[in-house]
Design a protein around this motif. Structure first.
Motif, PDB file in Angstrom:
ATOM      1  N   ASP A 118     -12.463   7.509 -14.622  1.00 19.56           N
ATOM      2  CA  ASP A 118     -11.156   8.078 -14.333  1.00 19.56           C
ATOM      3  C   ASP A 118     -11.342   9.543 -13.965  1.00 19.56           C
ATOM      4  O   ASP A 118     -12.469   9.983 -13.712  1.00 19.56           O
ATOM      5  CB  ASP A 118     -10.186   7.913 -15.521  1.00 19.56           C
ATOM      6  N   ASP A 119     -10.255  10.305 -13.947  1.00 17.70           N
ATOM      7  CA  ASP A 119     -10.307  11.691 -13.489  1.00 17.70           C
ATOM      8  C   ASP A 119     -11.197  12.583 -14.338  1.00 17.70           C
ATOM      9  O   ASP A 119     -11.656  13.628 -13.877  1.00 17.70           O
ATOM     10  CB  ASP A 119      -8.893  12.291 -13.464  1.00 17.70           C
ATOM     11  N   THR A 120     -11.424  12.202 -15.582  1.00 21.78           N
ATOM     12  CA  THR A 120     -12.156  13.098 -16.480  1.00 21.78           C
ATOM     13  C   THR A 120     -13.381  12.451 -17.127  1.00 21.78           C
ATOM     14  O   THR A 120     -13.939  13.003 -18.077  1.00 21.78           O
ATOM     15  CB  THR A 120     -11.217  13.609 -17.604  1.00 21.78           C
ATOM     16  N   THR A 121     -13.795  11.296 -16.625  1.00 22.97           N
ATOM     17  CA  THR A 121     -14.936  10.596 -17.223  1.00 22.97           C
ATOM     18  C   THR A 121     -15.808   9.965 -16.142  1.00 22.97           C
ATOM     19  O   THR A 121     -15.293   9.406 -15.182  1.00 22.97           O
ATOM     20  CB  THR A 121     -14.465   9.487 -18.186  1.00 22.97           C
ATOM     21  N   PHE A 122     -17.123  10.084 -16.317  1.00 23.84           N
ATOM     22  CA  PHE A 122     -18.024   9.350 -15.435  1.00 23.84           C
ATOM     23  C   PHE A 122     -19.202   8.810 -16.246  1.00 23.84           C
ATOM     24  O   PHE A 122     -19.510   9.288 -17.337  1.00 23.84           O
ATOM     25  CB  PHE A 122     -18.522  10.213 -14.267  1.00 23.84           C
ATOM     26  N   TYR A 123     -19.815   7.776 -15.690  1.00 30.35           N
ATOM     27  CA  TYR A 123     -21.030   7.195 -16.257  1.00 30.35           C
ATOM     28  C   TYR A 123     -22.177   7.476 -15.292  1.00 30.35           C
ATOM     29  O   TYR A 123     -22.038   7.292 -14.091  1.00 30.35           O
ATOM     30  CB  TYR A 123     -20.892   5.684 -16.455  1.00 30.35           C
ATOM     31  N   MET A 124     -23.284   7.925 -15.821  1.00 33.01           N
ATOM     32  CA  MET A 124     -24.458   8.186 -15.007  1.00 33.01           C
ATOM     33  C   MET A 124     -25.573   7.228 -15.408  1.00 33.01           C
ATOM     34  O   MET A 124     -26.008   7.222 -16.564  1.00 33.01           O
ATOM     35  CB  MET A 124     -24.923   9.642 -15.165  1.00 33.01           C
ATOM     36  N   ASP A 125     -25.993   6.400 -14.460  1.00 33.12           N
ATOM     37  CA  ASP A 125     -27.067   5.438 -14.706  1.00 33.12           C
ATOM     38  C   ASP A 125     -28.409   6.007 -14.269  1.00 33.12           C
ATOM     39  O   ASP A 125     -28.518   6.618 -13.204  1.00 33.12           O
ATOM     40  CB  ASP A 125     -26.819   4.144 -13.935  1.00 33.12           C
ATOM     41  N   LEU A 126     -29.406   5.794 -15.098  1.00 32.06           N
ATOM     42  CA  LEU A 126     -30.781   6.184 -14.783  1.00 32.06           C
ATOM     43  C   LEU A 126     -31.637   4.920 -14.790  1.00 32.06           C
ATOM     44  O   LEU A 126     -31.920   4.369 -15.855  1.00 32.06           O
ATOM     45  CB  LEU A 126     -31.316   7.170 -15.819  1.00 32.06           C
ATOM     46  N   SER A 127     -32.016   4.465 -13.614  1.00 33.86           N
ATOM     47  CA  SER A 127     -32.855   3.270 -13.545  1.00 33.86           C
ATOM     48  C   SER A 127     -34.299   3.593 -13.893  1.00 33.86           C
ATOM     49  O   SER A 127     -35.070   2.722 -14.288  1.00 33.86           O
ATOM     50  CB  SER A 127     -32.781   2.650 -12.143  1.00 33.86           C
ATOM     51  N   ASN A 128     -34.653   4.874 -13.762  1.00 29.28           N
ATOM     52  CA  ASN A 128     -36.015   5.316 -14.079  1.00 29.28           C
ATOM     53  C   ASN A 128     -35.949   6.623 -14.854  1.00 29.28           C
ATOM     54  O   ASN A 128     -35.685   7.672 -14.287  1.00 29.28           O
ATOM     55  CB  ASN A 128     -36.823   5.493 -12.797  1.00 29.28           C
ATOM     56  N   ASN A 129     -36.161   6.547 -16.149  1.00 32.81           N
ATOM     57  CA  ASN A 129     -36.142   7.737 -17.007  1.00 32.81           C
ATOM     58  C   ASN A 129     -37.567   7.999 -17.496  1.00 32.81           C
ATOM     59  O   ASN A 129     -38.089   7.254 -18.319  1.00 32.81           O
ATOM     60  CB  ASN A 129     -35.200   7.514 -18.186  1.00 32.81           C
ATOM     61  N   PRO A 130     -38.195   9.054 -16.996  1.00 37.76           N
ATOM     62  CA  PRO A 130     -39.600   9.300 -17.368  1.00 37.76           C
ATOM     63  C   PRO A 130     -39.807   9.528 -18.861  1.00 37.76           C
ATOM     64  O   PRO A 130     -40.911   9.318 -19.358  1.00 37.76           O
ATOM     65  CB  PRO A 130     -39.961  10.560 -16.558  1.00 37.76           C
ATOM     66  N   TYR A 170     -24.971   8.593 -25.159  1.00 36.55           N
ATOM     67  CA  TYR A 170     -25.809   7.545 -24.589  1.00 36.55           C
ATOM     68  C   TYR A 170     -25.124   6.206 -24.814  1.00 36.55           C
ATOM     69  O   TYR A 170     -24.797   5.858 -25.942  1.00 36.55           O
ATOM     70  CB  TYR A 170     -27.183   7.557 -25.251  1.00 36.55           C
ATOM     71  N   THR A 171     -24.879   5.454 -23.758  1.00 41.61           N
ATOM     72  CA  THR A 171     -24.206   4.164 -23.892  1.00 41.61           C
ATOM     73  C   THR A 171     -25.139   2.981 -23.605  1.00 41.61           C
ATOM     74  O   THR A 171     -24.843   1.856 -23.990  1.00 41.61           O
ATOM     75  CB  THR A 171     -22.990   4.086 -22.944  1.00 41.61           C
ATOM     76  N   LYS A 172     -26.251   3.224 -22.909  1.00 38.84           N
ATOM     77  CA  LYS A 172     -27.260   2.194 -22.658  1.00 38.84           C
ATOM     78  C   LYS A 172     -28.642   2.818 -22.718  1.00 38.84           C
ATOM     79  O   LYS A 172     -28.803   4.001 -22.431  1.00 38.84           O
ATOM     80  CB  LYS A 172     -27.087   1.558 -21.270  1.00 38.84           C
ATOM     81  N   SER A 173     -29.637   1.998 -23.063  1.00 40.39           N
ATOM     82  CA  SER A 173     -31.020   2.459 -23.044  1.00 40.39           C
ATOM     83  C   SER A 173     -31.936   1.277 -22.805  1.00 40.39           C
ATOM     84  O   SER A 173     -31.778   0.218 -23.432  1.00 40.39           O
ATOM     85  CB  SER A 173     -31.391   3.132 -24.369  1.00 40.39           C
ATOM     86  N   VAL A 174     -32.892   1.448 -21.890  1.00 39.85           N
ATOM     87  CA  VAL A 174     -33.861   0.381 -21.643  1.00 39.85           C
ATOM     88  C   VAL A 174     -34.708   0.128 -22.890  1.00 39.85           C
ATOM     89  O   VAL A 174     -35.246  -0.961 -23.071  1.00 39.85           O
ATOM     90  CB  VAL A 174     -34.769   0.707 -20.438  1.00 39.85           C
ATOM     91  N   LEU A 175     -34.804   1.135 -23.753  1.00 33.65           N
ATOM     92  CA  LEU A 175     -35.574   0.975 -24.990  1.00 33.65           C
ATOM     93  C   LEU A 175     -34.883   0.019 -25.951  1.00 33.65           C
ATOM     94  O   LEU A 175     -35.499  -0.487 -26.893  1.00 33.65           O
ATOM     95  CB  LEU A 175     -35.788   2.336 -25.664  1.00 33.65           C
ATOM     96  N   ASN A 176     -33.576  -0.211 -25.719  1.00 32.30           N
ATOM     97  CA  ASN A 176     -32.819  -1.166 -26.529  1.00 32.30           C
ATOM     98  C   ASN A 176     -32.624  -2.493 -25.800  1.00 32.30           C
ATOM     99  O   ASN A 176     -31.859  -3.349 -26.244  1.00 32.30           O
ATOM    100  CB  ASN A 176     -31.448  -0.587 -26.899  1.00 32.30           C
ATOM    101  N   GLY A 177     -33.303  -2.636 -24.648  1.00 34.62           N
ATOM    102  CA  GLY A 177     -33.200  -3.884 -23.908  1.00 34.62           C
ATOM    103  C   GLY A 177     -32.161  -3.890 -22.811  1.00 34.62           C
ATOM    104  O   GLY A 177     -31.939  -4.932 -22.167  1.00 34.62           O
ATOM    105  N   ASP A 178     -31.490  -2.755 -22.561  1.00 35.98           N
ATOM    106  CA  ASP A 178     -30.502  -2.671 -21.483  1.00 35.98           C
ATOM    107  C   ASP A 178     -31.200  -2.580 -20.129  1.00 35.98           C
ATOM    108  O   ASP A 178     -32.394  -2.292 -20.039  1.00 35.98           O
ATOM    109  CB  ASP A 178     -29.585  -1.463 -21.688  1.00 35.98           C
ATOM    110  N   ASP A 179     -30.424  -2.810 -19.050  1.00 34.85           N
ATOM    111  CA  ASP A 179     -31.001  -2.810 -17.712  1.00 34.85           C
ATOM    112  C   ASP A 179     -31.297  -1.411 -17.200  1.00 34.85           C
ATOM    113  O   ASP A 179     -32.041  -1.233 -16.232  1.00 34.85           O
ATOM    114  CB  ASP A 179     -30.077  -3.537 -16.732  1.00 34.85           C
TER     115      ASP A 179
END
Length: 200
Positions: A118-130, A170-179
């Motif tokens: 929405d106007d005041t919220t965004f989600y940022m996805d990182l497919s590759n987090n070093p 943090y809402t997702k993490s590949v370390l927890n099995g997320d994509d």
């Protein structure tokens, strides 16, 4: 109240602007002094392990990592603004794209992708987090330890220095099995510039 955000709302960022920001991110990354990636990742991992040993409480470790990132972000913003030659953003969407395409590229060598809520919220996805390289969380820490919570603090600290008070989680993490890794950023307040009174 959302009134403080009334003039700082989301607006679509054109494909052309996204490409321009990506190019700016590439240039900024090329001009940065490089450190050995593996050394950086291993050092960060050692810090997290030591915090877990010293503090014990995973929730407190998450808080400490975010606080460390906040302090780093407050100091990185000047280098970011000067080296990337950034002007003031027009809206929160542009801020989001700037973080994902220039900020992350400049300091981590990767780009994020933005999904606006929405106007005041965004989600940022990182497919590759070093920071996740060579890391596997033990079962007792999965879903509890926000291993890369430092990044949330960096974003919060840097944005606060440009008068934007946000909440980052943090809402997702590949370390927890997320994509992918995913960070939710919510604008809480647009701060006013405070100038010292000459009479004081």
């Amino acid at each position: 109240s959302q009134s403080f955000c009334a003039v700082y709302v989301m607006a679509s960022v054109s494909i052309q602007d996204q490409k321009r920001l990506s190019s700016k991110g590439d240039t900024a990354f090329a001009n940065m002094e490089k450190v050995n990636c593996e050394l950086f990742v291993m050092t960060y991992g050692a810090i997290v392990i030591q915090l877990v040993k010293d503090i014990g409480d995973v929730a407190k470790v998450n808080t400490r990592l975010e606080a460390m990132g906040y302090n780093i972000g407050m100091r990185l913003i000047d280098e970011f603004l000067s080296k990337a030659q950034i002007k003031r953003c027009k809206n929160f969407q542009e801020t989001a794209e700037l973080i994902a395409r220039v900020g992350l590229k400049m300091f981590l060598g990767v780009e994020g992708s933005i999904k606006s809520k929405d106007d005041t919220t965004f989600y940022m996805d990182l497919s590759n987090n070093p920071l996740n390289d060579f890391v596997e969380l033990p079962p007792q820490f999965k879903g509890k330890l926000n291993y890369c919570n430092l990044l949330c603090g960096v974003i919060r600290g840097s944005l606060e220095m440009v008068q934007l008070r946000v909440q980052c989680v943090y809402t997702k993490s590949v370390l927890n099995g997320d994509d992918c890794d995913q960070i939710k950023v919510s604008l809480e307040e647009v701060l006013e510039d405070v100038f010292a009174d000459d009479d004081d």
